[in-house]
Design a protein around this motif. Structure first.
Motif, PDB file in Angstrom:
ATOM      1  N   ARG A  43      64.281  -1.589   2.903  1.00 51.60           N
ATOM      2  CA  ARG A  43      64.793  -3.047   2.948  1.00 51.60           C
ATOM      3  C   ARG A  43      64.410  -3.857   4.119  1.00 51.60           C
ATOM      4  O   ARG A  43      64.599  -4.821   4.228  1.00 51.60           O
ATOM      5  CB  ARG A  43      66.277  -3.395   2.555  1.00 51.60           C
ATOM      6  CG  ARG A  43      66.306  -2.960   0.977  1.00 51.60           C
ATOM      7  CD  ARG A  43      65.100  -3.718  -0.024  1.00 51.60           C
ATOM      8  NE  ARG A  43      65.576  -3.384  -1.472  1.00 51.60           N
ATOM      9  CZ  ARG A  43      64.546  -3.752  -2.335  1.00 51.60           C
ATOM     10  NH1 ARG A  43      63.759  -4.589  -2.034  1.00 51.60           N
ATOM     11  NH2 ARG A  43      64.982  -3.352  -3.654  1.00 51.60           N
ATOM     12  N   ARG A  99      67.059  -8.703   1.565  1.00 55.42           N
ATOM     13  CA  ARG A  99      68.250  -8.123   1.116  1.00 55.42           C
ATOM     14  C   ARG A  99      68.235  -7.429  -0.320  1.00 55.42           C
ATOM     15  O   ARG A  99      69.171  -6.716  -0.425  1.00 55.42           O
ATOM     16  CB  ARG A  99      69.046  -9.449   0.759  1.00 55.42           C
ATOM     17  CG  ARG A  99      69.428 -10.173   2.272  1.00 55.42           C
ATOM     18  CD  ARG A  99      70.438 -11.335   1.784  1.00 55.42           C
ATOM     19  NE  ARG A  99      69.770 -12.299   1.283  1.00 55.42           N
ATOM     20  CZ  ARG A  99      70.380 -13.547   0.902  1.00 55.42           C
ATOM     21  NH1 ARG A  99      71.847 -13.630   1.070  1.00 55.42           N
ATOM     22  NH2 ARG A  99      69.715 -14.469   0.319  1.00 55.42           N
ATOM     23  N   THR A 117      68.843  -7.784  -3.164  1.00 57.35           N
ATOM     24  CA  THR A 117      70.065  -8.167  -3.881  1.00 57.35           C
ATOM     25  C   THR A 117      69.804  -8.027  -5.268  1.00 57.35           C
ATOM     26  O   THR A 117      69.006  -8.639  -6.214  1.00 57.35           O
ATOM     27  CB  THR A 117      70.746  -9.644  -3.575  1.00 57.35           C
ATOM     28  OG1 THR A 117      70.832  -9.774  -2.092  1.00 57.35           O
ATOM     29  CG2 THR A 117      71.981 -10.038  -4.472  1.00 57.35           C
ATOM     30  N   THR A 127      73.672  -5.216  -2.381  1.00 53.66           N
ATOM     31  CA  THR A 127      72.559  -5.937  -1.192  1.00 53.66           C
ATOM     32  C   THR A 127      72.541  -5.347  -0.040  1.00 53.66           C
ATOM     33  O   THR A 127      73.416  -4.382   0.375  1.00 53.66           O
ATOM     34  CB  THR A 127      73.059  -7.462  -0.741  1.00 53.66           C
ATOM     35  OG1 THR A 127      72.011  -8.195  -0.184  1.00 53.66           O
ATOM     36  CG2 THR A 127      74.337  -7.469  -0.175  1.00 53.66           C
ATOM     37  N   TRP A 128      71.449  -5.511   0.901  1.00 54.56           N
ATOM     38  CA  TRP A 128      71.223  -5.004   2.256  1.00 54.56           C
ATOM     39  C   TRP A 128      71.107  -6.233   3.137  1.00 54.56           C
ATOM     40  O   TRP A 128      70.454  -7.046   3.094  1.00 54.56           O
ATOM     41  CB  TRP A 128      69.923  -4.469   2.051  1.00 54.56           C
ATOM     42  CG  TRP A 128      69.762  -3.249   1.315  1.00 54.56           C
ATOM     43  CD1 TRP A 128      69.631  -2.878   0.071  1.00 54.56           C
ATOM     44  CD2 TRP A 128      69.923  -1.746   1.780  1.00 54.56           C
ATOM     45  NE1 TRP A 128      69.754  -1.894  -0.381  1.00 54.56           N
ATOM     46  CE2 TRP A 128      69.872  -0.814   0.639  1.00 54.56           C
ATOM     47  CE3 TRP A 128      69.965  -1.272   3.134  1.00 54.56           C
ATOM     48  CZ2 TRP A 128      69.867   0.567   0.779  1.00 54.56           C
ATOM     49  CZ3 TRP A 128      70.034   0.340   3.155  1.00 54.56           C
ATOM     50  CH2 TRP A 128      70.139   1.043   1.896  1.00 54.56           C
ATOM     51  N   VAL A 129      72.490  -6.020   4.063  1.00 62.08           N
ATOM     52  CA  VAL A 129      72.444  -7.223   4.946  1.00 62.08           C
ATOM     53  C   VAL A 129      72.306  -6.835   6.301  1.00 62.08           C
ATOM     54  O   VAL A 129      72.056  -5.751   6.792  1.00 62.08           O
ATOM     55  CB  VAL A 129      73.971  -7.636   5.107  1.00 62.08           C
ATOM     56  CG1 VAL A 129      74.380  -8.292   3.599  1.00 62.08           C
ATOM     57  CG2 VAL A 129      75.083  -6.506   5.446  1.00 62.08           C
ATOM     58  N   ASN A 130      71.816  -7.874   7.121  1.00 58.32           N
ATOM     59  CA  ASN A 130      71.694  -7.371   8.741  1.00 58.32           C
ATOM     60  C   ASN A 130      72.796  -6.944   9.204  1.00 58.32           C
ATOM     61  O   ASN A 130      73.931  -7.294   8.997  1.00 58.32           O
ATOM     62  CB  ASN A 130      71.039  -8.738   9.324  1.00 58.32           C
ATOM     63  CG  ASN A 130      69.966  -9.256   8.798  1.00 58.32           C
ATOM     64  OD1 ASN A 130      69.975 -10.557   8.317  1.00 58.32           O
ATOM     65  ND2 ASN A 130      68.776  -8.867   9.290  1.00 58.32           N
ATOM     66  N   ARG A 156      69.225  -3.048   8.541  1.00 56.31           N
ATOM     67  CA  ARG A 156      69.996  -3.505   7.319  1.00 56.31           C
ATOM     68  C   ARG A 156      71.088  -2.519   6.951  1.00 56.31           C
ATOM     69  O   ARG A 156      70.605  -1.198   7.049  1.00 56.31           O
ATOM     70  CB  ARG A 156      69.131  -4.216   6.379  1.00 56.31           C
ATOM     71  CG  ARG A 156      68.257  -5.442   6.405  1.00 56.31           C
ATOM     72  CD  ARG A 156      67.780  -5.635   5.351  1.00 56.31           C
ATOM     73  NE  ARG A 156      66.778  -6.949   5.643  1.00 56.31           N
ATOM     74  CZ  ARG A 156      67.475  -8.304   5.551  1.00 56.31           C
ATOM     75  NH1 ARG A 156      68.732  -8.500   5.106  1.00 56.31           N
ATOM     76  NH2 ARG A 156      66.818  -9.182   5.833  1.00 56.31           N
ATOM     77  N   GLU A 162      76.639 -15.367   3.174  1.00 58.19           N
ATOM     78  CA  GLU A 162      75.871 -14.294   4.058  1.00 58.19           C
ATOM     79  C   GLU A 162      75.525 -15.099   5.165  1.00 58.19           C
ATOM     80  O   GLU A 162      75.789 -14.729   6.277  1.00 58.19           O
ATOM     81  CB  GLU A 162      74.860 -13.370   3.407  1.00 58.19           C
ATOM     82  CG  GLU A 162      74.156 -12.502   4.234  1.00 58.19           C
ATOM     83  CD  GLU A 162      73.153 -11.767   3.873  1.00 58.19           C
ATOM     84  OE1 GLU A 162      72.263 -11.251   4.910  1.00 58.19           O
ATOM     85  OE2 GLU A 162      73.142 -11.535   2.595  1.00 58.19           O
TER      86      GLU A 162
END
Length: 606
Positions: A108, A192, A194, A217-220, A335, A409
């Protein structure tokens, strides 16, 4: 693990995709529940894409044409794995041209390939790659041990997923999915990724089960988590006794970073074992045509167009040529895998099919009395990603439908001067013009001297940009939806105002040069003129607010609530007037048709 080299068999998939990799490693023990396996007459020797670990592409000759053809196809195969299988944290790939091998990984954060390996001069490297794939445990091959695929039990051929969600105390709760709410976020090559499902808590008594919304999700890695932002907002609103604002924000049930092997599941320490790729090892990274990480639905090897994802903002533009790939610069921004569960399950406004409900959601989520943009700004927060997917209509039996503003986010405390990721945020069609240009635009329209304009504070996203995003959603809605087939002229006008991604044309400016000239008035949608006219009158409110802010060189960190009052109250006035008009007109309750079925040159003749 098994190795299949043929290139003649099409792996099975729920998404229409007829691509056939030249070869692949696949699991011998399938992750697909037994009742979902094909019968002996239905390609019994063809594995499911969910079980393919590493697709491969081969060419006899090593030249640029073959290299890019293999590269294109293996990228598509990895993308197919990542977008279609919720169990995947990353995907692997191999390309070989003559004796030159490249090893690929897609997660991601980005998509990269190894430096070329000559398998004649370095046979040990070839053996290491193949043995590494054959002997590694599932989580080292990209599978997520915190998700299990199970049969739905309804005999409908669909899957459910048991998903583990950690909480702040270190405990875990397991939720079982019921329906997909949104999966289009996973369609990007990077980003992300998501996915949202409706879920129920497996540990609850079946008679007491209720549905929640689970967001994966994949967040910073260095960004504040959405659950933390939501808690801060709620605490500040409670301190100010702004109870109305709480009713239009989501309610968190549980949230936390996903753990794999007793550490946070991220694209750095977890997936890459803490190793950073050097510049030389990064061959290419593909960005979508929006520059953020999307990929068009690219048919491969004569395949049919892939089935669309669930919950996406409907695509209403002509498809770009050759899949719309664009090469961009890689960013070393890792991420973290994050999950959060909410009490409410709403419907995005682009999935609502009556104008009355659309504008109720828009009014409540953004401009209702102290909710929630105004409420957020009252405690020094701005949203920075207002879009049709982030405004929901919540229908609760026995209650009046109301709007919710979601996805915090990118929300930011404007009193904090330095925060990570100071780049433009938002959805392309709804992004404020100044945010797209990363500069102030409206101070220029006054007769300011160049040195005066240079005295403006450094550009930052501010509360007016959130309001402008709402204005673009309203305008977009007035064109995209109609009671009957749109006219050819309406379709053409829509593309003039909202150019397709692959068309490098500027969008019509919000400035006086266009809006005050009356040019757009000539493009009013024929069927929705009452809607358009109300939105059109709203624009002067925005223009005046921008001019006041920029001509007086007001720093957004010094804005007080009264600065926002004018913009908020005028917008609320126009939306309430529009809803009153719709109540008196069948247009408010008419079932709407979406323009995505029509392209320039099509539609009803004017």
């Amino acid at each position: 693990m098994a190795l299949n080299v043929a290139g003649t068999k099409t792996p099975r998939s729920e998404r229409t995709n007829a691509s056939r990799p030249d070869g692949y490693f696949h699991l011998q023990t399938s992750t697909i529940p037994l009742q979902h396996h094909p019968s002996s007459k239905s390609r019994p020797d063809s594995p499911h894409w969910a079980d393919i670990v590493c697709p491969m592409e081969f060419k006899k000759a090593d030249n640029d044409v073959n290299k890019y053809d293999d590269m294109w196809k293996v990228v598509w195969s990895m993308h197919q794995i990542m977008r279609s299988d919720p169990l995947r944290r990353f995907a692997l790939g191999i390309t070989i041209e003559n004796t030159t091998l490249r090893f690929w990984i897609s997660h991601r954060a980005y998509l990269v390939a190894s430096t070329p390996i000559d398998i004649n001069s370095k046979p040990v490297d070839l053996v290491r790659v193949f043995l590494g794939i054959a002997l590694s445990p599932a989580d080292r091959l990209g599978y997520d041990p915190t998700i299990t695929r199970v049969g739905s039990g309804d005999g409908d051929g669909k899957y459910c997923y048991d998903i583990t969600v950690p909480d702040r105390s270190g405990k875990e709760r397991i939720f079982r999915t019921k329906d997909e709410v949104s999966t289009y976020g996973a369609d990007a090559v990077r980003g992300r990724g998501t996915r949202v499902w409706s879920v129920y808590d497996k540990m609850c008594d079946p008679d007491e089960q209720r549905l929640y919304a689970l967001k994966d999700t994949w967040v910073n890695a260095d960004r504040t988590r959405e659950g933390d932002t939501l808690r801060i907002l709620r605490e500040r609103l409670m301190e100010k006794n702004e109870i109305d604002g709480l009713n239009h924000l989501l309610t968190e049930v549980v949230s936390g970073d996903v753990d794999v092997r007793s550490r946070a599941d991220d694209t750095g320490a977890s997936i890459q074992n803490g190793k950073l790729f050097t510049v030389d090892s990064i061959v290419k990274t593909w960005l979508g045509s929006d520059g953020v990480g999307g990929i068009e639905e690219m048919p491969a090897r004569g395949s049919k167009q892939s089935a669309s994802s669930v919950g996406n903002v409907p695509n209403i533009e002509p498809p770009p040529a050759e899949g719309g790939f664009r090469i961009g610069q890689v960013l070393e921004e890792h991420r973290v895998h994050y999950r959060i569960v909410f009490e409410e399950i709403g419907t995005p406004v682009h999935q609502v099919r009556t104008f009355s409900e659309i504008f109720v959601a828009l009014r409540d989520a953004v401009f209702g009395t102290w909710v929630p943009l105004k409420a957020m700004f009252s405690v020094h927060y701005i949203h920075r990603d207002v879009s049709s997917g982030n405004i929901l209509l919540l229908r609760v039996p026995g209650q009046q439908a109301r709007g919710l503003l979601v996805d915090l986010e990118y929300a930011k405390d404007v009193t904090i001067k330095s925060t990570p990721h100071e780049f433009r945020t938002g959805t392309r069609d709804f992004m404020a013009l100044e945010v797209r240009e990363s500069t102030y635009l409206f101070g220029r329209e006054a007769e300011m001297e160049p040195e005066e304009f240079r005295d403006l504070p450094p550009f930052q996203h501010n509360c007016l940009h959130d309001v402008e995003s709402t204005w673009w959603i309203a305008l977009w809605t007035s064109y995209v939806f109609a009671p009957t087939v749109p006219s050819q002229s309406d379709v053409v006008h829509f593309y003039r105002i909202f150019p397709p991604l692959h068309v490098q044309a500027p969008r019509i400016s919000l400035g006086p040069s266009i809006l005050q000239s009356g040019a757009v008035l000539k493009m009013r949608p024929e069927q929705n003129r009452p809607v358009f006219d109300a939105i059109w009158r709203w624009r002067f409110n925005l223009l005046n607010a921008y001019k006041n802010l920029e001509q007086n060189r007001i720093d957004i960190g010094q804005l007080d609530e009264s600065t926002f009052e004018y913009v908020h109250d005028e917008a609320l006035h126009h939306l309430n007037a529009l809803l009153a008009t719709l109540e008196e007109d069948d247009l408010g309750t008419s079932k709407l048709v979406h323009m995505r079925f029509f392209k320039p040159g099509k539609g009803k003749k004017s």
